[in-house]
Design a protein around this motif. Structure first.
Motif, mmCIF file in Angstrom:
data_model
loop_
_atom_site.group_PDB
_atom_site.id
_atom_site.type_symbol
_atom_site.label_atom_id
_atom_site.label_comp_id
_atom_site.label_asym_id
_atom_site.label_seq_id
_atom_site.Cartn_x
_atom_site.Cartn_y
_atom_site.Cartn_z
ATOM 1 N N LEU A 93 0.818 -1.212 0.000
ATOM 2 C CA LEU A 93 0.000 0.000 0.000
ATOM 3 C C LEU A 93 0.853 1.263 0.000
ATOM 4 O O LEU A 93 0.567 2.226 -0.701
ATOM 5 C CB LEU A 93 -0.934 0.014 1.219
ATOM 6 N N LEU A 94 1.900 1.247 0.777
ATOM 7 C CA LEU A 94 2.734 2.440 0.913
ATOM 8 C C LEU A 94 3.710 2.610 -0.242
ATOM 9 O O LEU A 94 4.017 3.733 -0.633
ATOM 10 C CB LEU A 94 3.506 2.371 2.234
ATOM 11 N N GLN A 95 4.182 1.517 -0.817
ATOM 12 C CA GLN A 95 5.218 1.604 -1.848
ATOM 13 C C GLN A 95 4.669 1.800 -3.252
ATOM 14 O O GLN A 95 5.311 2.430 -4.085
ATOM 15 C CB GLN A 95 6.093 0.342 -1.812
ATOM 16 N N THR A 96 3.497 1.260 -3.546
ATOM 17 C CA THR A 96 3.006 1.273 -4.919
ATOM 18 C C THR A 96 1.973 2.339 -5.200
ATOM 19 O O THR A 96 1.551 2.495 -6.348
ATOM 20 C CB THR A 96 2.399 -0.090 -5.304
ATOM 21 N N LEU A 112 1.524 2.037 -13.036
ATOM 22 C CA LEU A 112 1.080 0.701 -13.416
ATOM 23 C C LEU A 112 1.830 -0.357 -12.624
ATOM 24 O O LEU A 112 2.944 -0.122 -12.143
ATOM 25 C CB LEU A 112 1.290 0.464 -14.912
ATOM 26 N N THR A 113 1.209 -1.506 -12.524
ATOM 27 C CA THR A 113 1.874 -2.679 -11.960
ATOM 28 C C THR A 113 1.382 -3.889 -12.732
ATOM 29 O O THR A 113 0.342 -3.842 -13.392
ATOM 30 C CB THR A 113 1.561 -2.835 -10.455
ATOM 31 N N THR A 114 2.127 -4.978 -12.676
ATOM 32 C CA THR A 114 1.690 -6.165 -13.401
ATOM 33 C C THR A 114 0.512 -6.809 -12.684
ATOM 34 O O THR A 114 0.366 -6.702 -11.457
ATOM 35 C CB THR A 114 2.822 -7.198 -13.531
ATOM 36 N N LEU A 115 -0.306 -7.481 -13.464
ATOM 37 C CA LEU A 115 -1.456 -8.177 -12.884
ATOM 38 C C LEU A 115 -0.984 -9.248 -11.914
ATOM 39 O O LEU A 115 -1.615 -9.478 -10.876
ATOM 40 C CB LEU A 115 -2.298 -8.793 -14.005
ATOM 41 N N ASP A 134 -1.705 -14.342 -19.044
ATOM 42 C CA ASP A 134 -2.355 -13.038 -18.836
ATOM 43 C C ASP A 134 -1.726 -12.236 -17.695
ATOM 44 O O ASP A 134 -2.057 -11.062 -17.511
ATOM 45 C CB ASP A 134 -3.845 -13.229 -18.539
ATOM 46 N N ARG A 135 -0.842 -12.850 -16.951
ATOM 47 C CA ARG A 135 -0.357 -12.200 -15.730
ATOM 48 C C ARG A 135 0.693 -11.124 -15.985
ATOM 49 O O ARG A 135 1.058 -10.390 -15.072
ATOM 50 C CB ARG A 135 0.174 -13.252 -14.749
ATOM 51 N N ASP A 136 1.185 -11.027 -17.207
ATOM 52 C CA ASP A 136 2.129 -9.954 -17.547
ATOM 53 C C ASP A 136 1.412 -8.663 -17.938
ATOM 54 O O ASP A 136 2.064 -7.623 -18.080
ATOM 55 C CB ASP A 136 3.048 -10.390 -18.691
ATOM 56 N N TYR A 137 0.112 -8.737 -18.136
ATOM 57 C CA TYR A 137 -0.637 -7.517 -18.417
ATOM 58 C C TYR A 137 -0.539 -6.566 -17.220
ATOM 59 O O TYR A 137 -0.185 -6.975 -16.106
ATOM 60 C CB TYR A 137 -2.102 -7.837 -18.699
ATOM 61 N N GLN A 138 -0.870 -5.294 -17.453
ATOM 62 C CA GLN A 138 -0.720 -4.295 -16.404
ATOM 63 C C GLN A 138 -2.044 -3.609 -16.076
ATOM 64 O O GLN A 138 -2.932 -3.493 -16.931
ATOM 65 C CB GLN A 138 0.312 -3.245 -16.834
ATOM 66 N N ILE A 139 -2.143 -3.151 -14.838
ATOM 67 C CA ILE A 139 -3.290 -2.372 -14.378
ATOM 68 C C ILE A 139 -2.786 -1.338 -13.370
ATOM 69 O O ILE A 139 -1.687 -1.482 -12.825
ATOM 70 C CB ILE A 139 -4.375 -3.252 -13.711
ATOM 71 N N PRO A 140 -3.557 -0.285 -13.104
ATOM 72 C CA PRO A 140 -3.162 0.651 -12.045
ATOM 73 C C PRO A 140 -3.125 -0.065 -10.698
ATOM 74 O O PRO A 140 -3.994 -0.885 -10.404
ATOM 75 C CB PRO A 140 -4.285 1.706 -12.076
ATOM 76 N N PRO A 141 -2.114 0.180 -9.882
ATOM 77 C CA PRO A 141 -1.999 -0.506 -8.594
ATOM 78 C C PRO A 141 -3.151 -0.182 -7.661
ATOM 79 O O PRO A 141 -3.747 0.898 -7.724
ATOM 80 C CB PRO A 141 -0.669 0.021 -8.034
ATOM 81 N N LEU A 142 -3.483 -1.124 -6.810
ATOM 82 C CA LEU A 142 -4.547 -1.047 -5.808
ATOM 83 C C LEU A 142 -5.950 -1.125 -6.407
ATOM 84 O O LEU A 142 -6.931 -0.985 -5.694
ATOM 85 C CB LEU A 142 -4.428 0.229 -4.955
ATOM 86 N N PRO A 202 -10.105 -2.761 -18.461
ATOM 87 C CA PRO A 202 -9.168 -3.004 -19.569
ATOM 88 C C PRO A 202 -7.800 -3.420 -19.028
ATOM 89 O O PRO A 202 -7.310 -2.857 -18.050
ATOM 90 C CB PRO A 202 -9.085 -1.645 -20.265
ATOM 91 N N LEU A 203 -7.208 -4.404 -19.669
ATOM 92 C CA LEU A 203 -5.850 -4.815 -19.332
ATOM 93 C C LEU A 203 -4.880 -4.175 -20.308
ATOM 94 O O LEU A 203 -5.128 -4.171 -21.518
ATOM 95 C CB LEU A 203 -5.720 -6.332 -19.390
ATOM 96 N N LEU A 204 -3.790 -3.614 -19.815
ATOM 97 C CA LEU A 204 -2.826 -2.914 -20.665
ATOM 98 C C LEU A 204 -1.680 -3.860 -20.991
ATOM 99 O O LEU A 204 -1.177 -4.575 -20.106
ATOM 100 C CB LEU A 204 -2.284 -1.662 -19.978
ATOM 101 N N LYS A 205 -1.270 -3.838 -22.242
ATOM 102 C CA LYS A 205 -0.178 -4.698 -22.657
ATOM 103 C C LYS A 205 1.133 -4.207 -22.066
ATOM 104 O O LYS A 205 1.364 -3.005 -21.965
ATOM 105 C CB LYS A 205 -0.078 -4.728 -24.194
ATOM 106 N N PRO A 206 1.998 -5.124 -21.649
ATOM 107 C CA PRO A 206 3.297 -4.714 -21.100
ATOM 108 C C PRO A 206 4.166 -4.056 -22.147
ATOM 109 O O PRO A 206 4.082 -4.391 -23.327
ATOM 110 C CB PRO A 206 3.904 -6.035 -20.609
#
Length: 239
Positions: A98-101, A106-109, A141-149, A232-236
């Motif tokens: 929570l504090l770091q990200t 973006l972060t990976t799924l 699918d786990r390499d896709y990205q989304i906004p953290p939290l 939506p999932l963002l491509k890495p």
């Protein structure tokens, strides 16, 4: 006659030139207006992003969640010390994430799902059989990205607005689709009596982050049985 024709032709050319200049000025004025509008919109979105980050941090690291977590820990220390130790480890992971990200775009799924498992561990310790989480996300699918939290906000929203009981467990499902969407769904079982009014801050924050990334807004759908958010999932980015 030649003089008259000469002057007439010259006047016509002047009129054409004047029209072109007028059109050019109008186009320039319109372009400048649109540029200013786009710049203002971008500044407003950036302001929303900053506000959403601050609001997100304030909401996620809140005294109530910390209080409930410490209560759960206290009940484990004497009776189940091994579970208490594991609880402390998962709680540390949650607050570290929570504090770091919170400042990351973006972060990976895969990273987000790892975090949500730690977060779910805290909820499971508190609610027991009253809450269930199912994750169906294949490795590709786990390499896709989304906004953290993002997932944490949606899970917390489900916990906040629904009955959680061993006889009526809250079921939360997280899965991906073939069209590149991430679905977060929970069964709806509204709290009786003191109904909580949603201010939709969490959903608004998520939507604002997606707009800043020039992505389509998440799609929210609900009926009497389920509440679903499609993200939506963002491509890495490949380096």
């Amino acid at each position: 006659m030649r003089i008259i024709r000469f002057h007439s032709g010259r006047i016509a050319l002047i009129n054409v030139a004047a029209n072109l200049v007028s059109v050019g000025i109008d186009e320039s004025t319109y372009s400048m207006k649109k540029w200013r509008e786009n710049r203002l919109e971008k500044e407003q979105l950036e302001k929303i992003n900053i506000q959403s980050q601050l609001e997100s941090l304030k909401n996620q690291v809140n005294p109530h969640f910390l209080f409930n977590s410490l209560n759960s820990l206290s009940s484990l220390i004497d009776d189940e010390p091994e579970k208490a130790e594991q609880f402390v480890d998962e709680m540390a992971k949650v607050y570290r994430y929570l504090l770091q990200t919170n400042e990351d775009v973006l972060t990976t799924l895969d990273t987000e799902l790892g975090f949500i498992q730690s977060y779910y561990h805290l909820l499971k310790t508190r609610y027991g059989a009253g809450i269930q989480l199912t994750v169906d996300v294949p490795a590709q699918d786990r390499d896709y990205q989304i906004p953290p939290l993002t997932l944490q906000m949606l899970v917390e929203n489900a916990v906040k607005h629904n009955v959680i009981h061993a006889d009526k467990p809250l079921q939360i499902d997280i899965e991906t689709t073939e069209t590149g969407q991430l679905l977060v769904r929970n069964n709806r079982q509204r709290r009786a009596g003191g109904r909580i009014t949603s201010n939709k801050v969490g959903l608004s924050n998520i939507a604002a982050k997606y707009r800043l990334l020039a992505q389509t807004d998440p799609i929210v759908s609900s009926d009497d049985a389920h509440f679903t958010v499609s993200l939506p999932l963002l491509k890495p980015v490949r380096v």
